[in-house]
Write a protein that holds these residues in place. Sequence first.
Motif, PDB file in Angstrom:
ATOM      1  N   LEU A 197       0.846  -1.181   0.000  1.00  0.00           N
ATOM      2  CA  LEU A 197       0.000   0.000   0.000  1.00  0.00           C
ATOM      3  C   LEU A 197       0.882   1.231   0.000  1.00  0.00           C
ATOM      4  O   LEU A 197       1.984   1.215   0.561  1.00  0.00           O
ATOM      5  CB  LEU A 197      -0.920   0.030   1.219  1.00  0.00           C
ATOM      6  CG  LEU A 197      -2.256  -0.725   1.125  1.00  0.00           C
ATOM      7  CD1 LEU A 197      -2.021  -2.232   1.040  1.00  0.00           C
ATOM      8  CD2 LEU A 197      -3.153  -0.395   2.308  1.00  0.00           C
ATOM      9  N   TYR A 198       0.390   2.304  -0.623  1.00  0.00           N
ATOM     10  CA  TYR A 198       1.138   3.552  -0.689  1.00  0.00           C
ATOM     11  C   TYR A 198       0.235   4.696  -0.256  1.00  0.00           C
ATOM     12  O   TYR A 198      -0.870   4.873  -0.789  1.00  0.00           O
ATOM     13  CB  TYR A 198       1.666   3.789  -2.105  1.00  0.00           C
ATOM     14  CG  TYR A 198       2.652   2.733  -2.547  1.00  0.00           C
ATOM     15  CD1 TYR A 198       4.007   2.864  -2.252  1.00  0.00           C
ATOM     16  CD2 TYR A 198       2.223   1.592  -3.217  1.00  0.00           C
ATOM     17  CE1 TYR A 198       4.918   1.884  -2.639  1.00  0.00           C
ATOM     18  CE2 TYR A 198       3.115   0.605  -3.601  1.00  0.00           C
ATOM     19  CZ  TYR A 198       4.461   0.749  -3.298  1.00  0.00           C
ATOM     20  OH  TYR A 198       5.356  -0.223  -3.668  1.00  0.00           O
ATOM     21  N   LEU A 199       0.710   5.463   0.722  1.00  0.00           N
ATOM     22  CA  LEU A 199      -0.022   6.589   1.278  1.00  0.00           C
ATOM     23  C   LEU A 199       0.625   7.885   0.813  1.00  0.00           C
ATOM     24  O   LEU A 199       1.810   8.117   1.049  1.00  0.00           O
ATOM     25  CB  LEU A 199      -0.005   6.529   2.805  1.00  0.00           C
ATOM     26  CG  LEU A 199      -0.581   7.735   3.550  1.00  0.00           C
ATOM     27  CD1 LEU A 199      -2.096   7.786   3.400  1.00  0.00           C
ATOM     28  CD2 LEU A 199      -0.166   7.710   5.022  1.00  0.00           C
ATOM     29  N   TYR A 200      -0.159   8.733   0.135  1.00  0.00           N
ATOM     30  CA  TYR A 200       0.322  10.059  -0.245  1.00  0.00           C
ATOM     31  C   TYR A 200      -0.225  11.056   0.759  1.00  0.00           C
ATOM     32  O   TYR A 200      -1.435  11.242   0.883  1.00  0.00           O
ATOM     33  CB  TYR A 200      -0.127  10.410  -1.660  1.00  0.00           C
ATOM     34  CG  TYR A 200       0.124  11.854  -2.041  1.00  0.00           C
ATOM     35  CD1 TYR A 200       1.359  12.460  -1.811  1.00  0.00           C
ATOM     36  CD2 TYR A 200      -0.875  12.615  -2.648  1.00  0.00           C
ATOM     37  CE1 TYR A 200       1.585  13.781  -2.163  1.00  0.00           C
ATOM     38  CE2 TYR A 200      -0.649  13.941  -3.009  1.00  0.00           C
ATOM     39  CZ  TYR A 200       0.582  14.513  -2.763  1.00  0.00           C
ATOM     40  OH  TYR A 200       0.800  15.827  -3.111  1.00  0.00           O
ATOM     41  N   ALA A 201       0.676  11.689   1.511  1.00  0.00           N
ATOM     42  CA  ALA A 201       0.299  12.677   2.515  1.00  0.00           C
ATOM     43  C   ALA A 201       0.994  13.986   2.187  1.00  0.00           C
ATOM     44  O   ALA A 201       2.212  14.017   1.974  1.00  0.00           O
ATOM     45  CB  ALA A 201       0.695  12.200   3.913  1.00  0.00           C
ATOM     46  N   ALA A 202       0.232  15.082   2.159  1.00  0.00           N
ATOM     47  CA  ALA A 202       0.814  16.372   1.785  1.00  0.00           C
ATOM     48  C   ALA A 202       0.125  17.499   2.524  1.00  0.00           C
ATOM     49  O   ALA A 202      -1.049  17.417   2.887  1.00  0.00           O
ATOM     50  CB  ALA A 202       0.699  16.590   0.276  1.00  0.00           C
ATOM     51  N   GLY A 203       0.875  18.574   2.741  1.00  0.00           N
ATOM     52  CA  GLY A 203       0.344  19.764   3.392  1.00  0.00           C
ATOM     53  C   GLY A 203       1.442  20.507   4.118  1.00  0.00           C
ATOM     54  O   GLY A 203       2.489  19.937   4.452  1.00  0.00           O
ATOM     55  N   GLY A 204       1.225  21.785   4.357  1.00  0.00           N
ATOM     56  CA  GLY A 204       2.203  22.561   5.090  1.00  0.00           C
ATOM     57  C   GLY A 204       3.529  22.705   4.364  1.00  0.00           C
ATOM     58  O   GLY A 204       4.587  22.782   4.999  1.00  0.00           O
ATOM     59  N   GLY A 205       3.483  22.723   3.029  1.00  0.00           N
ATOM     60  CA  GLY A 205       4.710  22.899   2.262  1.00  0.00           C
ATOM     61  C   GLY A 205       5.556  21.654   2.114  1.00  0.00           C
ATOM     62  O   GLY A 205       6.721  21.742   1.724  1.00  0.00           O
ATOM     63  N   LYS A 206       4.994  20.482   2.387  1.00  0.00           N
ATOM     64  CA  LYS A 206       5.756  19.242   2.249  1.00  0.00           C
ATOM     65  C   LYS A 206       4.810  18.120   1.837  1.00  0.00           C
ATOM     66  O   LYS A 206       3.583  18.238   1.933  1.00  0.00           O
ATOM     67  CB  LYS A 206       6.441  18.891   3.568  1.00  0.00           C
ATOM     68  CG  LYS A 206       5.488  18.758   4.751  1.00  0.00           C
ATOM     69  CD  LYS A 206       6.241  18.541   6.049  1.00  0.00           C
ATOM     70  CE  LYS A 206       5.274  18.439   7.236  1.00  0.00           C
ATOM     71  NZ  LYS A 206       6.008  18.221   8.511  1.00  0.00           N
TER      72      LYS A 206
END
Length: 452
Positions: A197-206
């Motif tokens: 499984l692959y989790l894409y997490a983004a926010g806060g400039g990263k």
Amino acid sequence: MLALGRTRRWAAGIAAALALIVAFPTSAQAAVGDLVFVRTISQNVPGAVDIGPVNPLDWASAAALSGNGITVYVVAGGDGGSGTAQPAISTFRRAGNDTLSLTGCMGGLPGCRPTKVNDEEIPSRLYAASSVVTAGVHVYVPTPAAVVGFSTAANGDLVTDFCVWDPSCGSVAALPGLAPWATSQNALTATADGRDLYLYAAGGGKGAVYHLRRDGVTGRLAYSGCIGEAMPGCTPIGRTGVMTSSGDVVVSADGRSLYVVAQRPGSVTHFRRDLTTGSLTEAGCVGESGAGGCTIPATDGLLGITQGAITQAGDSLYVSGPSGVTHLHRDTTTGDIAYWGCIGYVAGCHATGPQGQYVDVAVTADGTSVYGSIQGQAFAWGAVTHLRRSGNGDLAYAGCIGEGLPQWCRPIGLTGVMNHAGPVLAPTSSRVVYSLGVHARGAISQFTRMTS
């Protein structure tokens, strides 16, 4: 003269009505891929099949089909804290004629079984859930605070739940650089064999993609590395400004490529995947602003993109957003992508079909049709558009079906069930399409897809 004028107006009206009828094909006249409305499941909607005393579809954010095709799982992340809708995951059994029936739900919604950790009820555990995937006999839902896993019974019903990356979980307590609630609308995908499984997490400039290896028996997930942009502890991709906003993550059917769809600046980043280890290596990107050295497409079609879908053959990747649907041609040997064209209402795109925001996109298994879930401004209307796909992946508008826009779309005869557009599913049988309306009356509309 008065009678003659009335006659002319009457004749003109009849001609207009006949033109409208011709524009709305019956099942006998319809071409391959055209949709015919079957029914809608909802609550307190005249003409719809009543879902029952509990409706867990309100604010639905994602839907997925089980591997054996008999169950549809729908996750709803709640309404943002006002208390009018609580998070839940629901299970729908799929009959031989493709009709769906609600068999149960878990979450914080009254009437659903509560989610638990170590026998402690956590009603808000699915809050802000944004996607759902199936892998073997397990179902997984990402939130900004955890990846929540569910075990299922033989009939597909949810029986237990567990989690990873959450202070309340006993498995992976943390992911590098990623604190709970530091990102939003995290996206999840799984390989076809359900191993990774692959989790894409983004926010806060990263932002980063986290690789989680799955135990096929227990369903537990083990952290196996991450790669991204400005995320401490993760392998850097060497680019900036391409993975810092929410969107989607998709894996090609051959398992060799993974693609991150980022809403801002409107980019798609390609990762090559090692078939043995599951590890990722960044291999290029296409981006609206050219940030990070990405290839700039010929139009503005990538602005605001949020969802993606790859053909089973792997030759095309389609991404959707406020501007429409963009086609990225995919090299089936290398996985590299290149801008190919778009349908939408921005400069350079092929302007056709109703003008609205594309919320989701799906590709049929036979590769002949692409369907978009689309809604109008101020939620005045909602529909599913049919984009007929040619041999080289080009799209041609082929009609729409929905509510509130009769001058463009064949009406389903109901109101308030499609105007807040949500996920669209095109199961591998190629004979049915499901479209979710997410608020204020959560609903699933079923359409028969013409196959001959």
